[in-house]
Design an enzyme around this catalytic site. Structure first.
Site, mmCIF file in Angstrom:
data_model
loop_
_atom_site.group_PDB
_atom_site.id
_atom_site.type_symbol
_atom_site.label_atom_id
_atom_site.label_comp_id
_atom_site.label_asym_id
_atom_site.label_seq_id
_atom_site.Cartn_x
_atom_site.Cartn_y
_atom_site.Cartn_z
ATOM 1 N N HIS A 142 0.826 -1.207 0.000
ATOM 2 C CA HIS A 142 0.000 0.000 0.000
ATOM 3 C C HIS A 142 0.864 1.262 0.000
ATOM 4 C CE1 HIS A 142 -2.421 3.055 2.360
ATOM 5 N NE2 HIS A 142 -3.110 2.921 1.254
ATOM 6 N N GLU A 187 2.016 1.896 -3.437
ATOM 7 C CA GLU A 187 0.913 2.451 -4.234
ATOM 8 C C GLU A 187 0.903 3.978 -4.121
ATOM 9 O OE1 GLU A 187 -3.346 3.769 -3.509
ATOM 10 O OE2 GLU A 187 -3.204 1.683 -2.867
ATOM 11 N N HIS A 188 1.080 4.506 -2.918
ATOM 12 C CA HIS A 188 1.147 5.954 -2.727
ATOM 13 C C HIS A 188 2.368 6.539 -3.446
ATOM 14 C CE1 HIS A 188 -1.759 7.060 0.655
ATOM 15 N NE2 HIS A 188 -2.001 5.781 0.419
ATOM 16 N N GLU A 192 -3.630 7.896 7.600
ATOM 17 C CA GLU A 192 -4.727 7.138 6.990
ATOM 18 C C GLU A 192 -5.113 5.961 7.882
ATOM 19 O OE1 GLU A 192 -5.634 4.489 2.966
ATOM 20 O OE2 GLU A 192 -3.938 5.879 2.967
#
Length: 453
Positions: A64, A67-68, A144
């Protein structure tokens, strides 16, 4: 309620297959193109067969995090130029990470497909990862996690329940990662993940829209064809990760600031491996529909509206995935009722279903919903692309959709009762209870800058 006959549903699936084209580039990239000429729009998605299931302890959340980082630029398109160019072309773009895969997408006018491919293929191998950008983005990811898990009591319950129910399989770890791993992650971890998994022979390019398949293939050859493949194992050759059998009920209590208590119950269940020969996953899907799905489903009708033991109650099951499956039931007790009252009522409904089975009317209703859902999905180009990408990324095929629909339609009431009896049993059950703690009075947090989902 929309009723669609099996014949018409199969005809639609056959039409869908006729307009879908599959290609394989020399470097291993798989391309699936589906024509949909209703509007001059195109969806372009690139799916990498690497998600949190492929992570190891100490770097959970790295899929993840990368992905950022994929939006931080290349030498050719530095900084945020990727997003700027897509926006200037009137398009939208984003990405998502799951247990099984990581995917990136663009939605644009059909004339701008080449732009999407140029940008996406460039960052497949030319991403620039720096300590400075990583240091900023890891803070965004940690915030997040706070917003979506740590400060969300039900999400926290499900995270803790999953980590308890699943003993050894990587599915026990959260996709976003454990906070300690995020705090100690560095740019080298992201670089290693990128170098290992981001390659054409580990990716599926899905294009749906008002396109000519041959022209799409030519564009894919132009932009992706020169990228070299990497040495890595395909899905079916990776080491099997089998979850040990659970040997008794597990219970946990999660204390967190909340207004109301909450109960979640998860049972181990199989997932679809062979769409043509498996039957239990289809029956479990029908079971979930009988229990939940609309106002007339059992849990809502019996426990919420009639007995008023719960203010909400539901069930869920996902039949596909690279790892072990879970069937879950959850709910919030009504005022004056306890989680023990709710658990007893939920168990009562399970026992009644196993004892008496389901009615023909219930099963017909659920089957109608399944077919209607499939029909409605065909109305959305994005949903069509998602279906193709998800199936292809977990080792199944978009060609299986017609078979899956027919198998769902063939499920019998006795099969639904049989899977309920076999899988909704205490030895495979994990029960999680939210014990609400006093709420702190604090201003709501703003979403962190750069949050993409």
């Amino acid at each position: 309620m929309v009723f669609v006959s099996l014949v018409s549903a199969s005809a639609m699936a056959a039409t869908q297959a006729a307009t879908t084209h599959e290609y394989k580039l020399a470097n291993g990239l798989k391309l699936v193109v589906k024509e949909d000429h209703r509007s001059p729009v195109v969806i372009s998605q690139i799916w990498y067969k690497a998600g949190s299931i492929d992570e190891v302890n100490g770097v959970t959340g790295v899929a993840h995090v990368l992905e950022h980082m994929m939006f931080k630029g290349t030498k050719k398109f530095p900084g945020s130029e990727f997003s700027t160019l897509i926006a200037a072309a009137g398009g939208r773009e984003n990405a998502f990470t799951s247990r099984d895969y990581t995917a990136y997408f663009q939605q644009l006018h059909k004339s701008r497909l080449a732009l999407a491919m140029q940008l996406e293929s460039d960052r497949m191998r030319n991403l620039i990862l720096t300590k400075e950008e990583f240091a900023k983005e890891i803070e965004v990811v940690m915030e997040e996690r706070r917003l979506r898990t740590d400060d969300q009591p039900r999400a926290l319950v499900h995270e803790k329940m999953t980590a308890t129910a699943i003993q050894s399989h990587p599915y026990r770890r959260p996709v976003i990662g454990w906070m300690n791993d995020l705090e100690n992650m560095n740019v080298g971890d992201a670089q290693e993940w990128y170098d290992r998994w981001y390659a054409p022979n580990n990716a599926i390019l899905v294009v749906v829209g008002d396109v000519n398949p041959g022209e799409v293939f030519a564009l894919a050859q132009k932009y992706y064809g020169q990228i070299k493949s990497r040495t890595l194992l395909p899905l079916d050759k990776r080491k099997p990760q089998i979850e040990p059998k659970q040997l008794g009920t597990k219970r946990l209590t999660v204390k967190a600031p909340a207004r109301l208590p909450y109960l979640a119950m998860s049972y181990h269940a199989p997932v679809l491996r062979d769409p043509a020969t498996d039957w239990e996953p289809y029956a479990l899907e029908m079971l979930a529909g009988v229990l939940d799905g609309n106002e007339s489903a059992r849990l809502n009708k019996e426990l919420v509206r009639e007995q008023r033991i719960a203010s909400s109650a539901g069930a869920g099951y996902d039949s596909t995935g690279r790892g072990p499956g879970v069937f879950y039931i959850d709910g919030t007790p009504s005022e004056g009722k306890t989680v023990a009252d709710l658990e007893a009522a939920l168990r009562g409904e399970m026992e009644k279903l196993v004892r008496d089975g389901v009615t023909a009317e219930e099963l017909a209703r659920v089957k109608a919903q399944v077919v209607a859902s499939h029909v409605f999905q065909l109305d959305s180009m994005f949903a069509q692309a998602m279906q193709i990408g998800q199936l292809e990324s977990i080792g199944l095929s978009y060609r299986d959709v017609d078979t899956m629909l027919k198998k769902l339609q063939a499920v019998t009431a006795e099969q639904v009762r049989e899977v309920a009896k076999k899988y909704l049993m205490d030895d495979s059950l994990t029960v999680a209870v939210l014990d609400p703690q006093p709420l702190e009075q604090k201003p709501p947090s703003a979403a962190p800058a750069g949050l993409r989902h």
